[in-house]
Design a protein around this motif. Sequence first.
Motif, PDB file in Angstrom:
ATOM      1  N   VAL A 116       1.105  -1.301   0.354  1.00  0.00           N
ATOM      2  CA  VAL A 116       0.147   0.198   0.229  1.00  0.00           C
ATOM      3  C   VAL A 116       0.907   1.162   0.185  1.00  0.00           C
ATOM      4  O   VAL A 116       1.896   1.875   1.206  1.00  0.00           O
ATOM      5  CB  VAL A 116      -0.429   0.169   0.721  1.00  0.00           C
ATOM      6  N   VAL A 118       0.526   5.452  -0.013  1.00  0.00           N
ATOM      7  CA  VAL A 118      -0.732   6.653   0.744  1.00  0.00           C
ATOM      8  C   VAL A 118       0.126   7.981  -0.427  1.00  0.00           C
ATOM      9  O   VAL A 118       0.953   7.999   0.550  1.00  0.00           O
ATOM     10  CB  VAL A 118      -1.208   6.633   1.647  1.00  0.00           C
ATOM     11  N   LYS A 139      -3.114   3.815  -2.480  1.00  0.00           N
ATOM     12  CA  LYS A 139      -4.536   4.766  -1.084  1.00  0.00           C
ATOM     13  C   LYS A 139      -4.454   5.635  -1.184  1.00  0.00           C
ATOM     14  O   LYS A 139      -3.708   6.878  -0.730  1.00  0.00           O
ATOM     15  CB  LYS A 139      -4.774   3.984  -0.108  1.00  0.00           C
ATOM     16  N   THR A 140      -5.437   7.376  -2.288  1.00  0.00           N
ATOM     17  CA  THR A 140      -5.465   8.463  -1.505  1.00  0.00           C
ATOM     18  C   THR A 140      -6.423   8.681  -1.097  1.00  0.00           C
ATOM     19  O   THR A 140      -7.366   8.064  -0.905  1.00  0.00           O
ATOM     20  CB  THR A 140      -5.935   9.173  -3.273  1.00  0.00           C
ATOM     21  N   ILE A 141      -5.803   9.383  -0.487  1.00  0.00           N
ATOM     22  CA  ILE A 141      -6.578  10.293   0.978  1.00  0.00           C
ATOM     23  C   ILE A 141      -6.770  11.779   0.551  1.00  0.00           C
ATOM     24  O   ILE A 141      -6.137  12.320   0.066  1.00  0.00           O
ATOM     25  CB  ILE A 141      -6.363  10.173   2.294  1.00  0.00           C
ATOM     26  N   ASP A 154      -4.785  11.440   9.196  1.00  0.00           N
ATOM     27  CA  ASP A 154      -5.305  10.728   8.583  1.00  0.00           C
ATOM     28  C   ASP A 154      -4.755   9.422   8.475  1.00  0.00           C
ATOM     29  O   ASP A 154      -5.864   7.778   8.071  1.00  0.00           O
ATOM     30  CB  ASP A 154      -4.957  11.450   7.203  1.00  0.00           C
ATOM     31  N   LEU A 155      -3.539   9.550   8.207  1.00  0.00           N
ATOM     32  CA  LEU A 155      -3.075   8.262   8.539  1.00  0.00           C
ATOM     33  C   LEU A 155      -3.073   7.811  10.259  1.00  0.00           C
ATOM     34  O   LEU A 155      -3.556   5.503   9.754  1.00  0.00           O
ATOM     35  CB  LEU A 155      -1.372   8.587   8.471  1.00  0.00           C
ATOM     36  N   LEU A 158      -6.517   4.608   8.883  1.00  0.00           N
ATOM     37  CA  LEU A 158      -5.626   3.887   8.173  1.00  0.00           C
ATOM     38  C   LEU A 158      -6.231   2.714   8.870  1.00  0.00           C
ATOM     39  O   LEU A 158      -5.403   2.931   9.890  1.00  0.00           O
ATOM     40  CB  LEU A 158      -3.821   3.824   7.474  1.00  0.00           C
ATOM     41  N   VAL A 162       1.143   0.813   5.869  1.00  0.00           N
ATOM     42  CA  VAL A 162       1.244   1.780   4.960  1.00  0.00           C
ATOM     43  C   VAL A 162       2.681   0.798   4.352  1.00  0.00           C
ATOM     44  O   VAL A 162       4.006   0.829   5.769  1.00  0.00           O
ATOM     45  CB  VAL A 162       0.932   2.614   4.630  1.00  0.00           C
ATOM     46  N   ILE A 165       4.563   6.492   2.317  1.00  0.00           N
ATOM     47  CA  ILE A 165       4.025   7.045   2.075  1.00  0.00           C
ATOM     48  C   ILE A 165       4.248   8.842   1.168  1.00  0.00           C
ATOM     49  O   ILE A 165       5.239   9.037   1.056  1.00  0.00           O
ATOM     50  CB  ILE A 165       3.748   7.809   2.846  1.00  0.00           C
TER      51      ILE A 165
END
Length: 393
Positions: A116, A118, A139-141, A154-155, A158, A162, A165
Amino acid sequence: MISERAQSVEAAATLAMSRLAKEMQAQGIDVINLGVGESDFQTPEHIAQAAIAAIQAHQTSFYTPTSGLNALKQAIVDLMAQRYHATLGLNNVTVTTGAKLSLYALMQVLLNPGDVVVAAAPLWVSYVEQIKLAEGQLKTIVPSNAALKLTVADLAALTTPVKVIIVNSPTNPTGQVYTRDELQAILDWAAAHETYVILDEIYGQLVYNGATFTSGLQLQTLEDSRMIIVDGVSKAYAMTGWRIGWTLASSEIITAMNKLLDHMTSNPTAVAQYAAIAALTGDQSSVEVMRQAFEQRLNATFEALNTVPGLEVAVKPEGAFYLFPKVAPQVLAAAGVANTSELSMKLLKEARVAMPSGEGFGMPGYLRMGYAKDQAVLDEAVRRLTAFFQQYI
């Protein structure tokens, strides 16, 4: 039969839009091309002359080391020491054919299938396809803050591990700059979770109106860490066509990258490396001249663009050279289009302004406008945009 891998890749939205605009220009159509990430400045003359001198001195006919000339790597090391008081060795540097190749090679080195990655949306278009080609999972936030910057909150939300990043600061396409504290918090979270952090700093020298750029090199050492810096000469030195970028990382990562690069390019173009040496070691005043010009263009065009009916840039950019206006939803319906991808094509054909849509950046409902053009060109673009959008408001 073309491979499934190749068929799965989407063309870069920015380059596709620019290519179409240039085709129209070649047909004699008056198109304002604001779709590609380069300025209207020429490469500074002392850099061009260094390339000519290297050719005339017969220095450019043969392979260089895969990771780049030692003189160029030393120039990078010295400049990082000067700018950020960072201590690097040549084994922490590899030079690539543009920063884009650095990022591609990193994805191949770091990712196993299903790993993954991010990043905050909106994000630069090529990250998406580079991750896909490495069989990673992006995985876009969409951050909740107005500046659309990734946060530790935000992290922390999850639920899956991950591997990587990506943080781009200043950000393409929003132009936002991460503060020292914001970057440090992300690096601390990543260290605690054994996650790599790629800091894309390609626009680091282009910040405006008193904004402060913080490099990861000011916060953490590279050796034995998971922090990786990607940079290059393209933006700050008006050298997009020369294709010289670099990666700064732990020697373990650099060694792995060089093994791949052995089979990808053998080495960056020799003459471009000599030009880059001149860029990094020579007179830096041209960078400030261009930075000031971009700042003036930002200030004038930000205000003007926000007068266009149906467009809004809520947070003023602090760096890079893009504006990312949101399109009022009623405009799409009134214009008879389903999304901003269709709107951008209608804008190109009818208003003769090339601006890629937010879909390519993972953020539908937006358009990206490059402002690294002469102010008269930008003013005319705003005039055309105003005339176009007035029809639908």
